[in-house]
Design an enzyme around this catalytic site. Sequence first.
Site, PDB file in Angstrom:
ATOM      1  N   HIS A  44       0.847  -1.190   0.000  1.00  0.00           N
ATOM      2  CA  HIS A  44       0.000   0.000   0.000  1.00  0.00           C
ATOM      3  C   HIS A  44       0.888   1.247   0.000  1.00  0.00           C
ATOM      4  O   HIS A  44       2.084   1.180   0.303  1.00  0.00           O
ATOM      5  CB  HIS A  44      -0.898   0.006   1.239  1.00  0.00           C
ATOM      6  CG  HIS A  44      -2.076  -0.901   1.103  1.00  0.00           C
ATOM      7  ND1 HIS A  44      -3.051  -0.997   2.060  1.00  0.00           N
ATOM      8  CD2 HIS A  44      -2.457  -1.753   0.120  1.00  0.00           C
ATOM      9  CE1 HIS A  44      -3.973  -1.868   1.692  1.00  0.00           C
ATOM     10  NE2 HIS A  44      -3.635  -2.349   0.505  1.00  0.00           N
ATOM     11  N   GLU A  46       0.975   3.807   2.015  1.00  0.00           N
ATOM     12  CA  GLU A  46       1.542   4.191   3.314  1.00  0.00           C
ATOM     13  C   GLU A  46       2.745   3.322   3.649  1.00  0.00           C
ATOM     14  O   GLU A  46       3.766   3.805   4.166  1.00  0.00           O
ATOM     15  CB  GLU A  46       0.499   4.052   4.430  1.00  0.00           C
ATOM     16  CG  GLU A  46      -0.773   4.866   4.226  1.00  0.00           C
ATOM     17  CD  GLU A  46      -1.862   4.059   3.531  1.00  0.00           C
ATOM     18  OE1 GLU A  46      -1.554   3.327   2.561  1.00  0.00           O
ATOM     19  OE2 GLU A  46      -3.020   4.156   3.972  1.00  0.00           O
ATOM     20  N   CYS A  69      -5.851   1.682   5.868  1.00  0.00           N
ATOM     21  CA  CYS A  69      -6.692   0.498   6.051  1.00  0.00           C
ATOM     22  C   CYS A  69      -6.572  -0.032   7.475  1.00  0.00           C
ATOM     23  O   CYS A  69      -5.513   0.037   8.099  1.00  0.00           O
ATOM     24  CB  CYS A  69      -6.326  -0.589   5.044  1.00  0.00           C
ATOM     25  SG  CYS A  69      -4.654  -1.241   5.253  1.00  0.00           S
ATOM     26  N   CYS A  79      -2.359  -0.754   7.436  1.00  0.00           N
ATOM     27  CA  CYS A  79      -1.647   0.521   7.374  1.00  0.00           C
ATOM     28  C   CYS A  79      -1.906   1.362   8.616  1.00  0.00           C
ATOM     29  O   CYS A  79      -1.052   2.139   9.039  1.00  0.00           O
ATOM     30  CB  CYS A  79      -2.036   1.281   6.121  1.00  0.00           C
ATOM     31  SG  CYS A  79      -1.369   0.516   4.623  1.00  0.00           S
ATOM     32  N   ARG A 202       0.794   1.640 -26.853  1.00  0.00           N
ATOM     33  CA  ARG A 202       1.968   1.767 -27.713  1.00  0.00           C
ATOM     34  C   ARG A 202       2.727   3.052 -27.379  1.00  0.00           C
ATOM     35  O   ARG A 202       2.842   3.964 -28.171  1.00  0.00           O
ATOM     36  CB  ARG A 202       1.540   1.741 -29.187  1.00  0.00           C
ATOM     37  CG  ARG A 202       1.023   0.352 -29.613  1.00  0.00           C
ATOM     38  CD  ARG A 202       0.791   0.239 -31.100  1.00  0.00           C
ATOM     39  NE  ARG A 202      -0.396   0.943 -31.547  1.00  0.00           N
ATOM     40  CZ  ARG A 202      -1.639   0.471 -31.473  1.00  0.00           C
ATOM     41  NH1 ARG A 202      -1.860  -0.728 -30.964  1.00  0.00           N
ATOM     42  NH2 ARG A 202      -2.654   1.176 -31.921  1.00  0.00           N
ATOM     43  N   GLU A 246     -13.944   2.046 -26.042  1.00  0.00           N
ATOM     44  CA  GLU A 246     -13.370   2.693 -27.224  1.00  0.00           C
ATOM     45  C   GLU A 246     -14.215   2.548 -28.484  1.00  0.00           C
ATOM     46  O   GLU A 246     -13.766   2.914 -29.563  1.00  0.00           O
ATOM     47  CB  GLU A 246     -11.955   2.146 -27.471  1.00  0.00           C
ATOM     48  CG  GLU A 246     -10.962   2.546 -26.395  1.00  0.00           C
ATOM     49  CD  GLU A 246      -9.557   2.761 -26.930  1.00  0.00           C
ATOM     50  OE1 GLU A 246      -9.335   2.616 -28.145  1.00  0.00           O
ATOM     51  OE2 GLU A 246      -8.661   3.085 -26.120  1.00  0.00           O
ATOM     52  N   GLY A 248     -17.704   0.523 -30.888  1.00  0.00           N
ATOM     53  CA  GLY A 248     -18.156   1.601 -31.739  1.00  0.00           C
ATOM     54  C   GLY A 248     -19.406   2.271 -31.225  1.00  0.00           C
ATOM     55  O   GLY A 248     -19.691   2.239 -30.030  1.00  0.00           O
TER      56      GLY A 248
END
Lengths: 315, 315
Positions: A44, A46, A69, A79, A202, A246, A248
Amino acid sequence: MAMAIALSERGRGRTGGNPNVGCIIVKGGIIVGRGWTQPGGRPHAEAMALAQAGKAAKGADIYVTMEPCAHKSERGPTCADLVKDAAPARVIVATLDIDERTRRHGIDRLGDAGVSVSVGLLEQQAHRAMAGFFTRMEKGRPHVTLKLAMSLDGCIAMADGTSKWITGDRARAHAHLERARCDAILVGAGTVAADNPSLDVRLTGLEKRSPIPIVLGKAEIQDHWQEIAEPEAIAGLDNINWLLIEGGSATAASFLKANLVDRLLLYRAPILIGGGLQGIGDIGLGSLDAAHGQWTRLDRRDLGQDMLEIYERAA
Amino acid sequence: MAMAIALSERGRGRTGGNPNVGCIIVKGGIIVGRGWTQPGGRPHAEAMALAQAGKAAKGADIYVTMEPCAHKSERGPTCADLVKDAAPARVIVATLDIDERTRRHGIDRLGDAGVSVSVGLLEQQAHRAMAGFFTRMEKGRPHVTLKLAMSLDGCIAMADGTSKWITGDRARAHAHLERARCDAILVGAGTVAADNPSLDVRLTGLEKRSPIPIVLGKAEIQDHWQEIAEPEAIAGLDNINWLLIEGGSATAASFLKANLVDRLLLYRAPILIGGGLQGIGDIGLGSLDAAHGQWTRLDRRDLGQDMLEIYERAA
């Protein structure tokens, strides 16, 4: 805190079911530790920042974008305990956890140990940076971004389907960066059949951050692809906080119709196509009145000759 | 000169075949005369400014957006003579006239009389502010602006034709201001049949600046309308420098196809329509490459929640 939020963005799209948290430890005006949720969710933020800070964390100020947490995990100590044991002077939290196992328990444990705790600094920004996690916890599905690359007249391709290229290099590079910030990318079966897209990132150095490709509907896909039958099925995608759509136009419309789009990423090139393909099919809009008030612009910027606009669903 | 150009905008759309010129006379740092081409074309900007300045014009600096006219007219003395007789110290001209009857004769007459003359200050801006006149002189047709009011996904109406309202009050008021800056507005016969638009300026105080309505194609029109059969016929429109095209998509496409659009006025509302009507029909685009490099953005601004972008054809 702004710096902690910026760090949190580094984990975006790679933390599985965990929130992409950011953390900064400051002592005497010097940053002694920086952390962000690591790929797969551990360590995590922290834990990473505390490991960097070592003993310097004692008496320091810890800025963390989400409450540490407090619920036990097989994967290591909480944490809240780590932070408590480091004995900082103050812990500044942007937003509470939404997970009931931690919510308020994290800050209470620190407060009980005599650490000064405050909550709410840049809360909205932190919430937005970790929206994938919050959406999954609140709505039981990933946070969904719809991306469109269009001409000035709103076409995403010529009438014959040609879409290479509408936007320029910088806009396309930005779109790949957005891919790297998502756990998964989804396209429709029609797009798979027409374009057989690889949907990978890419950009030099980010090739390994390519998200999981998902198709909506039946299509011939490679082994590493996933398939869902309807937009609502994104609720069943495990450990996916951030989903990018993305295309169509039918796929975009089906998600909008199902009210499953949280964010719009609109790239617009300074060209006219005229009579081309539209980015969004019928969404069953009853009236223009109903279309208003749904979207708020978060950002607008130029990318080379193109323009990027980012909208989020209005509260 | 910037002030003179701003003044020239006041005449835009009302000067008939004349250029909408602006003029400022400055003496000892004080503006002693301001003028712009008056409705119908007379008085000219210089005549108006000189009348204001009176004897103060002697030894003053005269800023004028176009070379003072030097060719005789039944409507009064030439501005070159008026300016010469006023005996200013300097005349600063933004751009030469394109009319061969005046071109260079105006500044030569002043120079011969011993007035210091310079040409070229803010020439591009002045040219743009008087583009209606220059386009008519260079191309033998009015300067053409195509206006579209769209959703984020590029629709100008719902699938059933509903378009009231996509944009908000401020954007619509701005569009009416643009109407007031044009000599004529053109729509297609389909738009006339569907909407029977009045095409007037509905802004308090500007009602009388409503342009001449023109229809492309055959339609039932009122007496004050004009009718043309094809886009190229705008060459035959008398005394019209500035033409605004307001729809629909076939009309927009026919003008773009004929390469008769100089400027785009794009209003965009933060809404999604999905599967609505497109603003521009088939323009016979051969490839996406051919679409690039055609348009340059001049301006972008927010109008309430909407955005306005203005493009002009790249040189």
